[in-house]
Design an enzyme around this catalytic site. Structure first.
Site, mmCIF file in Angstrom:
data_model
loop_
_atom_site.group_PDB
_atom_site.id
_atom_site.type_symbol
_atom_site.label_atom_id
_atom_site.label_comp_id
_atom_site.label_asym_id
_atom_site.label_seq_id
_atom_site.Cartn_x
_atom_site.Cartn_y
_atom_site.Cartn_z
ATOM 1 N N ASP A 1 -12.797 13.340 9.231
ATOM 2 C CA ASP A 1 -11.732 12.406 8.906
ATOM 3 C C ASP A 1 -12.394 11.299 8.086
ATOM 4 O O ASP A 1 -13.620 11.153 8.109
ATOM 5 C CB ASP A 1 -11.117 11.860 10.201
ATOM 6 C CG ASP A 1 -10.012 10.857 9.937
ATOM 7 O OD1 ASP A 1 -9.132 11.141 9.106
ATOM 8 O OD2 ASP A 1 -10.038 9.781 10.564
ATOM 9 N N ASP B 1 -11.003 7.488 7.345
ATOM 10 C CA ASP B 1 -10.885 6.129 7.882
ATOM 11 C C ASP B 1 -11.253 6.098 9.362
ATOM 12 O O ASP B 1 -10.667 6.825 10.164
ATOM 13 C CB ASP B 1 -9.464 5.595 7.684
ATOM 14 C CG ASP B 1 -9.070 5.536 6.217
ATOM 15 O OD1 ASP B 1 -9.972 5.502 5.352
ATOM 16 O OD2 ASP B 1 -7.857 5.532 5.926
ATOM 17 N N SER C 1 -8.473 0.148 9.225
ATOM 18 C CA SER C 1 -7.635 -1.039 9.318
ATOM 19 C C SER C 1 -6.238 -0.625 9.752
ATOM 20 O O SER C 1 -5.702 0.359 9.236
ATOM 21 C CB SER C 1 -7.550 -1.733 7.953
ATOM 22 O OG SER C 1 -6.534 -2.715 7.964
ATOM 23 N N ASP C 2 -5.667 -1.375 10.699
ATOM 24 C CA ASP C 2 -4.294 -1.085 11.119
ATOM 25 C C ASP C 2 -3.309 -1.312 9.986
ATOM 26 O O ASP C 2 -2.195 -0.797 10.003
ATOM 27 C CB ASP C 2 -3.904 -1.934 12.331
ATOM 28 C CG ASP C 2 -4.622 -1.469 13.597
ATOM 29 O OD1 ASP C 2 -5.007 -0.279 13.659
ATOM 30 O OD2 ASP C 2 -4.787 -2.288 14.513
ATOM 31 N N PHE D 1 -3.938 -0.323 6.907
ATOM 32 C CA PHE D 1 -4.317 0.692 5.923
ATOM 33 C C PHE D 1 -5.412 0.193 4.974
ATOM 34 O O PHE D 1 -5.510 -0.977 4.689
ATOM 35 C CB PHE D 1 -3.112 1.177 5.079
ATOM 36 C CG PHE D 1 -2.046 1.841 5.885
ATOM 37 C CD1 PHE D 1 -2.045 3.211 6.078
ATOM 38 C CD2 PHE D 1 -1.041 1.088 6.469
ATOM 39 C CE1 PHE D 1 -1.054 3.824 6.833
ATOM 40 C CE2 PHE D 1 -0.051 1.685 7.227
ATOM 41 C CZ PHE D 1 -0.064 3.054 7.410
ATOM 42 N N ASN E 1 -5.261 11.902 6.604
ATOM 43 C CA ASN E 1 -3.876 11.472 6.417
ATOM 44 C C ASN E 1 -3.921 10.211 5.559
ATOM 45 O O ASN E 1 -4.666 9.288 5.859
ATOM 46 C CB ASN E 1 -3.218 11.124 7.757
ATOM 47 C CG ASN E 1 -2.865 12.348 8.580
ATOM 48 O OD1 ASN E 1 -2.972 13.476 8.135
ATOM 49 N ND2 ASN E 1 -2.426 12.107 9.802
ATOM 50 N N SER F 1 -0.899 8.336 4.549
ATOM 51 C CA SER F 1 0.538 8.046 4.483
ATOM 52 C C SER F 1 0.831 6.744 3.751
ATOM 53 O O SER F 1 1.991 6.469 3.419
ATOM 54 C CB SER F 1 1.150 7.998 5.882
ATOM 55 O OG SER F 1 0.658 6.880 6.606
ATOM 56 N N CYS G 1 5.970 17.345 7.325
ATOM 57 C CA CYS G 1 5.190 18.329 6.573
ATOM 58 C C CYS G 1 4.247 19.073 7.521
ATOM 59 O O CYS G 1 4.081 18.702 8.672
ATOM 60 C CB CYS G 1 4.396 17.625 5.482
ATOM 61 S SG CYS G 1 3.170 16.491 6.173
ATOM 62 N N ASP H 1 -11.722 10.208 14.693
ATOM 63 C CA ASP H 1 -11.682 9.052 15.604
ATOM 64 C C ASP H 1 -10.334 8.929 16.307
ATOM 65 O O ASP H 1 -10.156 8.033 17.122
ATOM 66 C CB ASP H 1 -11.993 7.752 14.851
ATOM 67 C CG ASP H 1 -10.898 7.378 13.863
ATOM 68 O OD1 ASP H 1 -10.368 8.278 13.171
ATOM 69 O OD2 ASP H 1 -10.572 6.185 13.775
#
Length: 185
Positions: free
Chosen positions: A11, A13, A20-21, A23, A55, A57, A101, A130
């Site tokens: 992964d 991030d 970071s919450d 992004f 991911n 998003s 998706c 994580d």
């Protein structure tokens, strides 16, 4: 499968770079976790290809665009190369949960694409993440799953309900050292 198909899936991030919450939205916000790039180099030097499955998003949410994501990926590639490492490919899902998706973790679509593209045996290919969704995506296809305690890892461990057989490591460096030492036994 041949031994030439040695691959590790990471992964991004919270595993390679600080999470970071709100992004990671730009190359300036992309900051490597100490030791993570050296861990990638160590895996490369032991004959492993490294692929990222992430991911993203923030694209689907309109927080950043493909140019910003490409700038982050380029910075990551340059930073890895500066310490002798290489990331062979980056697979990402730009969708939000509402898109339903198949590529957004915890669904295993991204990992399935990687296994097919690189012709690897999931049972011999570790997935390092994580968050629970990273582990669930890997476990769904029979990949050995590894949780790192950086990023959201501490919260993920505290929440429990990890897939059976999950191995836990302090960070990507600790994963690489343990993983490679076990291969040498």
């Amino acid at each position: 499968m041949t031994s030439a198909k040695k691959l590790v899936i990471l992964d991004r991030d919270g595993v390679i770079n600080v999470d970071s919450d709100s992004f990671i939205k730009s190359a300036d916000e992309w900051i490597p976790i100490p030791g993570s790039l050296e861990a990638i180099a160590r895996l490369n030097h032991a004959g492993y290809r490294v692929v990222v499955a992430s991911n993203q998003s923030g694209i689907g949410r309109g927080l950043f665009d493909m140019a910003a994501l490409n700038a982050m990926q380029a910075k990551m590639q340059r930073a890895a190369a500066a310490v002798g490492g290489r990331i062979d490919a980056v697979f990402f899902c730009p969708h939000t949960a509402e898109d339903q998706c198949e590529c957004r973790k915890p669904k295993p679509g991204l990992l399935k694409m990687i296994a097919e593209r690189f012709e690897v045996d999931p049972a011999a290919t570790p997935v390092v993440g994580d968050s629970l969704r990273d582990l669930q995506a890997g476990a769904a296809l029979g990949f050995p799953v590894h949780l790192v305690l950086t990023g959201k890892g501490q919260k993920t461990l505290a929440a429990g309900a990890l897939p059976e057989g999950t191995r836990v490591h302090d960070d990507l460096r600790a994963f690489a050292l343990t993983f490679l030492a076990e291969r040498d036994e």
